[in-house]
Design a protein around this motif. Structure first.
Motif, mmCIF file in Angstrom:
data_model
loop_
_atom_site.group_PDB
_atom_site.id
_atom_site.type_symbol
_atom_site.label_atom_id
_atom_site.label_comp_id
_atom_site.label_asym_id
_atom_site.label_seq_id
_atom_site.Cartn_x
_atom_site.Cartn_y
_atom_site.Cartn_z
ATOM 1 N N LEU B 31 -39.795 -9.721 24.391
ATOM 2 C CA LEU B 31 -41.067 -9.342 25.013
ATOM 3 C C LEU B 31 -41.673 -8.145 24.305
ATOM 4 O O LEU B 31 -42.888 -8.063 24.122
ATOM 5 N N LEU B 32 -40.807 -7.210 23.887
ATOM 6 C CA LEU B 32 -41.315 -6.022 23.204
ATOM 7 C C LEU B 32 -42.037 -6.426 21.919
ATOM 8 O O LEU B 32 -43.146 -5.964 21.648
ATOM 9 N N THR B 33 -41.425 -7.302 21.157
ATOM 10 C CA THR B 33 -42.062 -7.759 19.918
ATOM 11 C C THR B 33 -43.354 -8.505 20.229
ATOM 12 O O THR B 33 -44.392 -8.257 19.607
ATOM 13 N N ALA B 54 -43.702 3.054 24.589
ATOM 14 C CA ALA B 54 -43.537 1.724 23.998
ATOM 15 C C ALA B 54 -42.096 1.477 23.587
ATOM 16 O O ALA B 54 -41.813 0.864 22.568
ATOM 17 N N GLY B 55 -41.154 1.978 24.414
ATOM 18 C CA GLY B 55 -39.748 1.786 24.071
ATOM 19 C C GLY B 55 -39.315 2.804 23.038
ATOM 20 O O GLY B 55 -40.135 3.545 22.488
ATOM 21 N N PHE B 56 -38.023 2.865 22.783
ATOM 22 C CA PHE B 56 -37.521 3.867 21.845
ATOM 23 C C PHE B 56 -36.284 3.361 21.100
ATOM 24 O O PHE B 56 -36.228 3.433 19.882
ATOM 25 N N CYS B 57 -35.320 2.808 21.835
ATOM 26 C CA CYS B 57 -34.040 2.455 21.193
ATOM 27 C C CYS B 57 -33.987 1.006 20.718
ATOM 28 O O CYS B 57 -33.234 0.672 19.823
ATOM 29 N N LEU B 58 -34.758 0.149 21.333
ATOM 30 C CA LEU B 58 -34.784 -1.294 21.043
ATOM 31 C C LEU B 58 -33.425 -1.971 21.191
ATOM 32 O O LEU B 58 -33.200 -3.068 20.665
ATOM 33 N N MET B 59 -32.494 -1.306 21.879
ATOM 34 C CA MET B 59 -31.166 -1.907 22.055
ATOM 35 C C MET B 59 -30.707 -1.854 23.510
ATOM 36 O O MET B 59 -29.520 -1.925 23.797
ATOM 37 N N GLY B 60 -31.659 -1.741 24.413
ATOM 38 C CA GLY B 60 -31.298 -1.867 25.824
ATOM 39 C C GLY B 60 -30.680 -0.638 26.451
ATOM 40 O O GLY B 60 -30.122 -0.711 27.537
ATOM 41 N N ALA B 61 -30.783 0.525 25.786
ATOM 42 C CA ALA B 61 -30.079 1.702 26.289
ATOM 43 C C ALA B 61 -31.007 2.740 26.931
ATOM 44 O O ALA B 61 -30.624 3.379 27.903
ATOM 45 N N CYS B 62 -32.218 2.921 26.393
ATOM 46 C CA CYS B 62 -33.038 4.064 26.826
ATOM 47 C C CYS B 62 -33.881 3.754 28.062
ATOM 48 O O CYS B 62 -34.342 4.665 28.730
ATOM 49 N N GLN B 63 -34.129 2.501 28.343
ATOM 50 C CA GLN B 63 -34.889 2.072 29.534
ATOM 51 C C GLN B 63 -36.350 2.497 29.467
ATOM 52 O O GLN B 63 -37.014 2.605 30.497
ATOM 53 N N ASP B 64 -36.856 2.753 28.280
ATOM 54 C CA ASP B 64 -38.233 3.220 28.166
ATOM 55 C C ASP B 64 -39.202 2.072 27.894
ATOM 56 O O ASP B 64 -40.354 2.302 27.535
ATOM 57 N N CYS B 65 -38.743 0.842 28.056
ATOM 58 C CA CYS B 65 -39.591 -0.309 27.716
ATOM 59 C C CYS B 65 -39.774 -1.223 28.924
ATOM 60 O O CYS B 65 -40.022 -2.404 28.777
ATOM 61 N N TRP B 66 -39.625 -0.652 30.126
ATOM 62 C CA TRP B 66 -39.707 -1.482 31.321
ATOM 63 C C TRP B 66 -41.092 -2.110 31.494
ATOM 64 O O TRP B 66 -42.111 -1.405 31.410
ATOM 65 N N VAL B 75 -37.934 -5.792 33.971
ATOM 66 C CA VAL B 75 -37.004 -6.083 32.872
ATOM 67 C C VAL B 75 -37.212 -5.081 31.738
ATOM 68 O O VAL B 75 -38.234 -4.401 31.663
ATOM 69 N N ARG B 76 -36.220 -5.020 30.856
ATOM 70 C CA ARG B 76 -36.381 -4.254 29.620
ATOM 71 C C ARG B 76 -37.028 -5.187 28.605
ATOM 72 O O ARG B 76 -36.458 -6.234 28.271
ATOM 73 N N ALA B 77 -38.192 -4.815 28.104
ATOM 74 C CA ALA B 77 -38.919 -5.689 27.182
ATOM 75 C C ALA B 77 -38.111 -5.948 25.911
ATOM 76 O O ALA B 77 -38.184 -7.023 25.329
ATOM 77 N N CYS B 78 -37.297 -4.966 25.498
ATOM 78 C CA CYS B 78 -36.569 -5.128 24.232
ATOM 79 C C CYS B 78 -35.398 -6.071 24.363
ATOM 80 O O CYS B 78 -34.864 -6.538 23.364
ATOM 81 N N ALA B 79 -34.960 -6.331 25.612
ATOM 82 C CA ALA B 79 -33.766 -7.143 25.808
ATOM 83 C C ALA B 79 -34.082 -8.455 26.526
ATOM 84 O O ALA B 79 -33.182 -9.128 27.018
HETATM 85 S S1 FES Z 1 -36.432 0.220 24.066
HETATM 86 FE FE1 FES Z 1 -34.721 1.270 24.867
HETATM 87 S S2 FES Z 1 -34.120 -0.046 26.499
HETATM 88 FE FE2 FES Z 1 -35.706 -1.153 25.561
#
Ligand code: FES
Ligand SMILES: Cc1cc2nc3c(=O)[nH]c(=O)nc-3n(C[C@H](O)[C@H](O)[C@H](O)COP(=O)(O)OP(=O)(O)OC[C@H]3O[C@@H](n4cnc5c(N)ncnc54)[C@H](O)[C@@H]3O)c2cc1C
Lengths: 464, 91
Positions: B31-33, B54-66, B75-79
């Motif tokens: 979704l992030l992409t 717009a997210g930060f870690c892209l690996m499901g850890a930072c939760q900044d892409c809700w 949901v987390r857009a990156c995951a």
């Molecule tokens: S960008 Fe960090 S959890 Fe999605």
């Protein structure tokens, strides 16, 4: 014997391989849809999976690990897209969530191979859209075929900085600059030890050389000042060079990171004690060289047990699985154990040189301006944590990390301090005039990641 | 921010919506992409008034892409894989 393995990166795959060869069928949990972990993450099926393009020099290792994973997952109790969100070491239970459905996994022995994430330093402006971690920038490219922007600055230190910049340039993105906060002299001093790394060291030199040869602007010993931009995202980055001159570089994205830190929340919940590793400048769970922990029946391997890199993770995964078997009274081949132990010891020496070459720039964290955002989750600024630390704070001074958390909400957000924790500790330590190891670390809390609101929680049970 | 498709950008197209507006994405996108390679620019606005995220870690850890997806909730857009027809709201 019921065995649970969390993580299907290099460490988890090699651990499960050993366990299955010895006749066990572990429950194998990963939040990702597939195995491979971070370095060998595979793109979703509709994307091409050419190993050479995706993994470069690591293509052979990646292919071998994926092959091992594919063969194992069919026979193990493989549970993809499953988050292990809590572990109860007394009851020996893991709590998992898969697409909204909770489950409990009972085990006799658990092996945690939970990996790492980027260690980051806040920089003013780092919450702007277009700023990602170095690892995040790499995931965008590797798993999605995308650059985080058209003109990207890479900032930080460590092997990943040069690798990701190289991967972007190779893929056709414009790399506006590579800004390394480590002075050249620091790296040069560690060079003799780095030579032990053989091929790994040579690859690192190759990336740096390639970038210079392709006229990518690079600078060492830099101080980042601010990432600038607005609602549209990043527009540029201001930095100071080693001689004190200020520069501005235009860009639409920034990838930044300063090494890795263990993803060790489950180890924490499992009651495993932690120690401060001064060389890595990270809190790491206590374990012996084989991966045994002081909590019987609980083993650790890979970056989650202290940063060692992917090669170490493979060795450590196999070694920890053998330790588990040995402790269960199963015969293991002494020559295999000796070979793994020797290889791990060799790698350890190279790793120490790497950590000396790329020390965590604690002084940059401690110098974060008061008005800069420290905690992304709670929108908390560095000055608010400093105020909480001071003796004249109404609630009393916060002499350690968890008190500071209670007073200022630092690390209380939805990422549990994964992102801001390293920098917050430096800021607090500097404010209190204490060494960073003296002020403790943020504790893990269940759930280790936020659960969807809809997911019902199991009734609390007494911890024996 | 805008993600820049560098390779493998010829996959079958899918359509989803962001806050009611149609977004064209590609099969295999997260979704992030999907959102950030189109012109979404950001995924959410900080609830503390400090701007867009717009997210930060892209690996499901930072939760900044809700983000919120109809039928799935937060949901987390990156995951989260993007799927045709998804109705997404900024988080
Ligand atoms: S960008 Fe960090 S959890 Fe999605
Ligand atoms: C984003 C990123 C990019 C990297 N890129 C490179 C690179 O290009 N080259 C390089 O040499 N090194 C790279 N590294 C370092 C490298 O990934 C590691 O050294 C190596 O992968 C360690 O292997 P591991 O098995 O310990 O952990 P990982 O490969 O990180 O695997 C851990 C696995 O555990 C799973 N997991 C963790 N916690 C839970 C939980 N609670 N529930 C369920 N599953 C869980 C994760 O989903 C993951 O699949 C990168 C690291 C990161 C974070």
């Amino acid at each position: 014997m019921r065995i649970a393995v969390v993580g299907a990166g290099p460490a988890g795959v090699r651990a499960v391989e050993v366990l299955m060869a010895a006749g066990h069928r572990p429950v194998w949990i990963d939040e990702a849809p597939e195995g491979g972990g971070r370095i060998y993450q595979r793109p979703p099926a509709p994307l091409q999976r050419n190993a050479r393009t995706l993994y470069g020099f690591e293509a052979k290792r990646a292919t071998a690990l994926h092959a091992a994973f594919d063969a194992l997952k069919a026979r193990a109790d493989w549970r993809p897209e499953t988050l292990a969100w809590h572990i109860r070491p007394g009851a020996k239970r893991l709590h998992t969530l898969h697409r909204g459905t909770q489950a409990v996994v009972e085990y006799d022995a658990a092996l945690l191979c939970t990996g790492a994430m980027d260690r980051v330093l806040p920089v003013p402006g780092w919450t702007l859209p277009g700023v990602t971690t170095l690892g995040g920038a790499q995931i965008a490219l590797k798993a999605q075929g995308c650059g985080i922007g058209r003109r990207v600055v890479f900032l930080g230190s460590g092997p990943l900085l040069w690798l990701v910049a190289y991967q972007y340039a190779k893929a056709g993105a414009e790399v506006a600059a590579v800004l390394d906060t480590t002075p050249f002299a620091t790296k040069a001093a560690a060079a003799p030890g780095l030579l032990r790394g053989g091929a790994t060291f040579a690859k690192g030199l190759f990336y740096v050389g390639w970038l210079r040869a392709h006229r990518v602007p690079v600078a060492e010993g830099v101080t980042p000042l601010a990432i600038e931009g607005g609602a549209e995202g990043v527009a540029g980055l201001r930095w100071r060079d080693a001689s004190g001159r200020e520069h501005a570089v235009a860009c639409d994205a920034v990838g930044m990171g300063w090494g890795l830190r263990p993803e060790a929340q489950l180890a924490d919940l499992a009651g495993i004690p932690f120690r401060f590793d001064a060389l890595q400048h990270n809190w790491v769970p206590v374990r012996d060289a084989a991966g045994r922990t002081p909590v019987a029946g609980h083993y650790l391997a890979g970056d989650g047990a202290g940063i060692g890199g992917a090669e170490v993770a493979e060795l450590a995964g196999a070694r920890a699985a053998l330790a588990l078997l040995q402790d269960a009274g199963q015969a293991v081949e002494a020559t295999t154990v000796a070979r793994l132990d020797a290889a791990l010891a060799r790698q350890q020496r190279f790793r120490a040189a790497l950590d000396r070459a790329f020390p965590f720039p604690a002084h940059l964290a401690a110098a974060l301006p008061d008005e800069a955002i420290l905690c992304r989750c709670e929108g908390l600024r560095a000055g608010e944590l400093r105020a909480a630390a001071r003796a004249d704070n109404a609630a009393g001074p916060a002499p350690e990390m968890n008190r500071a958390k209670a007073f200022s909400r630092t690390g209380m957000g939805r990422c549990q301090g994964r992102v801001c924790g390293a920098a917050a500790a430096e800021i607090l330590a500097a404010e209190l005039g204490q060494p960073v190891e003296a002020i403790g670390r943020l504790r893990g809390q269940p759930p280790v990641k936020p659960l969807p609101i809809a997911a019902p929680r199991p009734a609390p049970e007494a911890v024996p | 921010m805008r993600l820049h498709r560098l390779r493998d950008a010829d996959r079958p197209r899918i359509a989803l919506t962001l806050d009611g507006r149609t977004i064209e994405a590609q099969q295999g996108d997260t979704l992030l992409t999907a959102l950030l390679a189109a012109d979404a620019g950001h995924l959410r606005r900080s609830e503390f008034g400090d701007g867009e995220r717009a997210g930060f870690c892209l690996m499901g850890a930072c939760q900044d892409c809700w983000v919120a997806v109809e039928g799935l909730g937060r949901v987390r857009a990156c995951a989260t894989p993007a799927e045709a027809g998804m109705a997404v709201k900024r988080g």
